[in-house]
Design a protein around this motif. Structure first.
Motif: not given
Length: 158
Positions: A4-12, A83-100
């Protein structure tokens, strides 16, 4: 058994809990059982039964954590090429289109997820829709209330 994938922080965090259970809680429970035994008749000794029950929970949690850590595939996203791709462990900033609204999520393992802390499980519908996408892509998440669109603003390997 599947890893099972786990981040370093999660394991700690799991290791810290395991250390607490083994070095602090377990010895205290053993002392409580010894104290309760000194009170005599064990059949009607509430302190003894409470301590034994707590011991069962403690030992169960120790086994559970040890099992999770032994099956964990610990992924340190900071050591991976961005690589710029979203993978396990990445932090992603999103814009939710319907409520901006803008929102930031970090994709983590099932045991680490906490929506209040913006930590979402890799198996959640949002994370599944995001994996593999990159900045300026739009991810469509199917929810009970209909489809929700998120535009990806930023991908960080923190």
């Amino acid at each position: 058994m599947r890893q099972t994938p786990m981040t370093v922080r999660g394991a700690q965090k799991l290791r810290e809990e395991l250390d607490y259970l083994k070095t602090e809680l377990r010895p205290r429970i053993i002392a409580d059982i010894a104290d309760a035994r000194e009170h005599g008749d064990l059949k009607e000794n509430a302190e003894y039964h409470a301590a034994r029950e707590e011991q069962g929970f403690c030992e169960g949690r120790i086994q559970e954590i040890e099992g999770k850590l032994s099956n964990a595939q610990i992924i340190d996203v900071t050591k991976l090429p961005n690589t710029g791709k979203i993978i396990f462990g990445t932090t992603v900033e999103l814009f939710k289109v319907d409520d901006e609204k803008e929102i930031t999520y970090r994709i983590v393992g099932d045991d680490e997820s906490d929506i209040k802390a913006n930590l979402i499980s890799v198996n959640s519908p949002i994370a599944r829709a995001l994996i593999g996408k990159e900045v300026d892509d739009v991810a469509v998440v199917k929810t009970p209330g209909g489809e929700v669109e998120y535009e990806i603003i930023k991908v960080q390997y923190l």
